[in-house]
Scaffold this motif. Structure first.
Motif, PDB file in Angstrom:
ATOM      1  N   TYR A   1      31.438  20.767  15.478  1.00 36.63           N
ATOM      2  CA  TYR A   1      31.430  19.335  15.156  1.00 36.63           C
ATOM      3  C   TYR A   1      31.303  18.518  16.440  1.00 36.63           C
ATOM      4  CZ  TYR A   1      33.044  21.091  10.668  1.00 36.63           C
ATOM      5  OH  TYR A   1      33.147  21.776   9.484  1.00 36.63           O
ATOM      6  N   MET A   2      30.067  18.155  16.770  1.00 39.99           N
ATOM      7  CA  MET A   2      29.796  17.449  18.012  1.00 39.99           C
ATOM      8  C   MET A   2      30.557  16.127  18.144  1.00 39.99           C
ATOM      9  SD  MET A   2      26.159  16.204  19.685  1.00 39.99           S
ATOM     10  CE  MET A   2      25.481  17.860  19.717  1.00 39.99           C
ATOM     11  N   PRO A   3      30.616  15.284  17.101  1.00 40.84           N
ATOM     12  CA  PRO A   3      31.332  14.011  17.268  1.00 40.84           C
ATOM     13  C   PRO A   3      32.784  14.201  17.708  1.00 40.84           C
ATOM     14  CG  PRO A   3      30.024  13.977  15.265  1.00 40.84           C
ATOM     15  CD  PRO A   3      29.994  15.387  15.769  1.00 40.84           C
ATOM     16  N   ALA A   4      33.457  15.207  17.145  1.00 41.87           N
ATOM     17  CA  ALA A   4      34.857  15.459  17.514  1.00 41.87           C
ATOM     18  C   ALA A   4      34.956  15.882  18.974  1.00 41.87           C
ATOM     19  CB  ALA A   4      35.450  16.536  16.606  1.00 41.87           C
ATOM     20  N   VAL A   5      34.034  16.732  19.418  1.00 40.22           N
ATOM     21  CA  VAL A   5      34.060  17.223  20.804  1.00 40.22           C
ATOM     22  C   VAL A   5      33.783  16.082  21.777  1.00 40.22           C
ATOM     23  CG1 VAL A   5      32.966  18.769  22.468  1.00 40.22           C
ATOM     24  CG2 VAL A   5      33.388  19.553  20.127  1.00 40.22           C
ATOM     25  N   ILE A   6      32.756  15.292  21.488  1.00 34.93           N
ATOM     26  CA  ILE A   6      32.410  14.174  22.374  1.00 34.93           C
ATOM     27  C   ILE A   6      33.561  13.175  22.446  1.00 34.93           C
ATOM     28  CG2 ILE A   6      30.831  12.235  22.736  1.00 34.93           C
ATOM     29  CD1 ILE A   6      29.632  15.030  23.245  1.00 34.93           C
ATOM     30  N   PHE A   7      34.147  12.869  21.298  1.00 31.07           N
ATOM     31  CA  PHE A   7      35.260  11.909  21.277  1.00 31.07           C
ATOM     32  C   PHE A   7      36.445  12.446  22.070  1.00 31.07           C
ATOM     33  CE2 PHE A   7      38.801   9.730  18.858  1.00 31.07           C
ATOM     34  CZ  PHE A   7      38.605   8.495  19.466  1.00 31.07           C
ATOM     35  N   ALA A   8      36.729  13.750  21.944  1.00 26.71           N
ATOM     36  CA  ALA A   8      37.842  14.355  22.677  1.00 26.71           C
ATOM     37  C   ALA A   8      37.619  14.271  24.185  1.00 26.71           C
ATOM     38  CB  ALA A   8      38.029  15.810  22.253  1.00 26.71           C
ATOM     39  N   VAL A   9      36.381  14.541  24.616  1.00 25.91           N
ATOM     40  CA  VAL A   9      36.076  14.498  26.047  1.00 25.91           C
ATOM     41  C   VAL A   9      36.208  13.077  26.585  1.00 25.91           C
ATOM     42  CG1 VAL A   9      34.266  14.821  27.787  1.00 25.91           C
ATOM     43  CG2 VAL A   9      34.605  16.544  25.999  1.00 25.91           C
ATOM     44  N   VAL A  10      35.652  12.112  25.854  1.00 29.20           N
ATOM     45  CA  VAL A  10      35.702  10.721  26.308  1.00 29.20           C
ATOM     46  C   VAL A  10      37.137  10.198  26.306  1.00 29.20           C
ATOM     47  CG1 VAL A  10      34.996   8.361  25.795  1.00 29.20           C
ATOM     48  CG2 VAL A  10      33.345  10.228  25.575  1.00 29.20           C
ATOM     49  N   LEU A  11      37.855  10.409  25.182  1.00 33.71           N
ATOM     50  CA  LEU A  11      39.229   9.921  25.079  1.00 33.71           C
ATOM     51  C   LEU A  11      40.146  10.654  26.061  1.00 33.71           C
ATOM     52  CD1 LEU A  11      41.280   8.121  23.637  1.00 33.71           C
ATOM     53  CD2 LEU A  11      41.553   9.928  21.915  1.00 33.71           C
ATOM     54  N   GLY A  12      39.985  11.975  26.144  1.00 32.03           N
ATOM     55  CA  GLY A  12      40.830  12.751  27.051  1.00 32.03           C
ATOM     56  C   GLY A  12      40.636  12.359  28.504  1.00 32.03           C
ATOM     57  N   THR A  13      39.379  12.151  28.899  1.00 33.56           N
ATOM     58  CA  THR A  13      39.103  11.731  30.271  1.00 33.56           C
ATOM     59  C   THR A  13      39.659  10.337  30.534  1.00 33.56           C
ATOM     60  OG1 THR A  13      37.071  13.057  30.268  1.00 33.56           O
ATOM     61  CG2 THR A  13      37.299  11.404  32.005  1.00 33.56           C
ATOM     62  N   GLY A  14      39.535   9.464  29.530  1.00 34.80           N
ATOM     63  CA  GLY A  14      40.099   8.122  29.667  1.00 34.80           C
ATOM     64  C   GLY A  14      41.600   8.162  29.895  1.00 34.80           C
TER      65      GLY A  14
ATOM     66  N   TRP B   1      40.208  18.838  13.561  1.00 35.18           N
ATOM     67  CA  TRP B   1      40.840  18.910  12.238  1.00 35.18           C
ATOM     68  C   TRP B   1      40.725  17.571  11.515  1.00 35.18           C
ATOM     69  CZ3 TRP B   1      44.694  16.445   9.570  1.00 35.18           C
ATOM     70  CH2 TRP B   1      45.191  17.110   8.431  1.00 35.18           C
ATOM     71  N   VAL B   2      40.985  16.479  12.224  1.00 38.69           N
ATOM     72  CA  VAL B   2      40.884  15.144  11.639  1.00 38.69           C
ATOM     73  C   VAL B   2      39.462  14.866  11.162  1.00 38.69           C
ATOM     74  CG1 VAL B   2      40.937  12.669  12.181  1.00 38.69           C
ATOM     75  CG2 VAL B   2      42.833  14.141  12.890  1.00 38.69           C
ATOM     76  N   TRP B   3      38.480  15.283  11.964  1.00 40.24           N
ATOM     77  CA  TRP B   3      37.085  15.059  11.598  1.00 40.24           C
ATOM     78  C   TRP B   3      36.735  15.767  10.287  1.00 40.24           C
ATOM     79  CZ3 TRP B   3      33.190  11.928  12.847  1.00 40.24           C
ATOM     80  CH2 TRP B   3      31.911  12.275  12.424  1.00 40.24           C
ATOM     81  N   VAL B   4      37.185  17.020  10.152  1.00 40.52           N
ATOM     82  CA  VAL B   4      36.855  17.805   8.962  1.00 40.52           C
ATOM     83  C   VAL B   4      37.590  17.277   7.725  1.00 40.52           C
ATOM     84  CG1 VAL B   4      37.067  20.097   7.906  1.00 40.52           C
ATOM     85  CG2 VAL B   4      36.325  19.880  10.275  1.00 40.52           C
ATOM     86  N   ASN B   5      38.855  16.957   7.879  1.00 36.97           N
ATOM     87  CA  ASN B   5      39.686  16.657   6.723  1.00 36.97           C
ATOM     88  C   ASN B   5      39.757  15.172   6.352  1.00 36.97           C
ATOM     89  OD1 ASN B   5      41.226  19.353   5.966  1.00 36.97           O
ATOM     90  ND2 ASN B   5      41.164  19.251   8.198  1.00 36.97           N
ATOM     91  N   TRP B   6      39.512  14.293   7.316  1.00 36.87           N
ATOM     92  CA  TRP B   6      39.627  12.872   7.026  1.00 36.87           C
ATOM     93  C   TRP B   6      38.304  12.119   7.099  1.00 36.87           C
ATOM     94  CZ3 TRP B   6      44.618  11.208  10.177  1.00 36.87           C
ATOM     95  CH2 TRP B   6      45.716  11.883   9.644  1.00 36.87           C
ATOM     96  N   ILE B   7      37.484  12.450   8.113  1.00 37.07           N
ATOM     97  CA  ILE B   7      36.258  11.671   8.333  1.00 37.07           C
ATOM     98  C   ILE B   7      35.112  12.163   7.471  1.00 37.07           C
ATOM     99  CG2 ILE B   7      34.615  10.825  10.057  1.00 37.07           C
ATOM    100  CD1 ILE B   7      37.519   9.870  10.454  1.00 37.07           C
TER     101      ILE B   7
END
Length: 242
Positions: free
Chosen positions: A55-68, A232-238
Motif C-alpha cells: 500500500y504505497m499511500p500508507a508507506v509514503i505517509f509514514a515516511v513523510v510524517l515520521g520524518t516530520g 493497518w489504518v489504510w486497509v481497515n478504515w480508508i
C-alpha cells in the motif's frame, strides 16, 4: 537465534581489527571510491525491499510524517549526543593510537562511526525484520558493507572501531526481542509495507554515502514505528471508504 545480528557484529569486530592493522596502507582514492560502491549496494538493497510494497499511500505517509516528527524533535541531534556519551568509555578503553588525527577529529569521526553502526535505518530495520520474520538477509548484506566500512574507518581511528560492536549488539538485540512481541499483531501486507519503508531509508542512506544528497536518515527513523499502524489504518478504515 539472532544470526543476522551476530554476523553483523562480528563483521564490525573483524573489519576494525583488519583496518587497525592495515593503518595507512590504503590510499585515500581507494577509500573514497569503495565508499561509492557501498552506497550503490545500499541503494540496491533499498530498491529490492521497496519493490513488493503493498500500500504505497500508507508507506509514503509514514515516511513523510515520521520524518516530520524526527525533524521536529531533533532526533538526529539527540542520536549524535547519545553517540558522544557512548564514545567516552570507548576512548578510555582504547585510546587514540593514531597520530595523524587531532583529538577533535578523532572524537568527531568516532561519533560518526557510532551513529553509522548503531543507529542506521538499515540496522534498525534489519533487526526488527529479523525478529519478526526470521529473515536475516538484510543484516547479512549489511554485514558485508559494515566489514569494509569498519576496516576503512579503522585505518584512521585504530582498533577502537571494533569496540563499537558492543553497543551495536545491545541495541540491535533489544530491537530483535521487541519484534517478537510485535509480529503476532501484524499481517503479511503490513510486513511488506514495513520492508518498503525500511527500503526507502536504505535508499536515502545510499545517497548519503555517495554524497549526492545528505538525507536526514536519522530523523527518518520514526517512520519505521508508524508504518505498520498506518498500513493497518489504510486497509481497515480508508480503503472501505474508497
Amino acid at each position: 537465534m539472532p544470526i543476522g545480528i551476530i554476523i553483523n557484529v562480528s563483521s564490525v569486530i573483524l573489519g576494525g581489527i583488519i583496518g587497525g592493522f592495515l593503518g595507512d596502507k590504503l590510499t585515500e582514492r581507494f577509500k573514497t571510491e569503495i565508499n561509492m560502491i557501498f552506497g550503490a549496494c545500499s541503494m540496491a538493497m533499498g530498491i529490492f525491499a521497496i519493490a513488493p510494497m503493498k500500500y504505497m499511500p500508507a508507506v509514503i505517509f509514514a515516511v513523510v510524517l515520521g520524518t516530520g516528527i524526527g525533524l521536529a524533535i531533533h532526533l538526529g541531534d539527540l542520536i549524535n549526543k547519545g553517540a558522544l556519551l557512548m564514545q567516552r568509555p570507548i576512548v578510555k578503553l582504547i585510546p587514540n593510537e593514531k597520530m595523524n588525527l587531532t583529538q577533535d577529529e578523532f572524537v568527531s569521526t568516532l561519533v560518526t562511526v557510532i551513529v553509522l553502526f548503531c543507529a542506521s535505518g538499515t540496522g534498525i530495520y534489519g533487526s526488527l525484520d529479523s525478529g519478526m520474520t526470521g529473515d536475516s538477509s538484510v543484516l547479512i548484506a549489511k554485514s558485508i558493507l559494515d566489514f569494509f566500512t569498519a576496516a576503512i574507518f579503522a585505518c584512521n581511528l585504530g582498533y577502537v572501531v571494533s569496540v563499537i560492536a558492543i553497543p551495536q549488539f545491545i541495541i540491535f538485540y533489544a530491537l530483535f526481542l521487541m519484534a517478537k512481541f510485535i509480529f503476532p499483531l501484524t499481517t503479511p501486507d503490513m510486513i511488506l509495507d514495513f520492508k518498503a519503508c525500511g527500503g526507502i531509508l536504505m535508499l536515502a542512506t545510499g545517497f548519503r554515502m555517495i554524497k549526492v544528497k545528505m538525507f536526514p536518515t536519522a530523523d527518518m527513523i520514526p517512520a519505521m514505528v508508524l508504518i505498520m499502524p498506518l498500513s493497518w489504518v489504510w486497509v481497515n478504515w480508508i480503503l472501505p471508504l474508497l
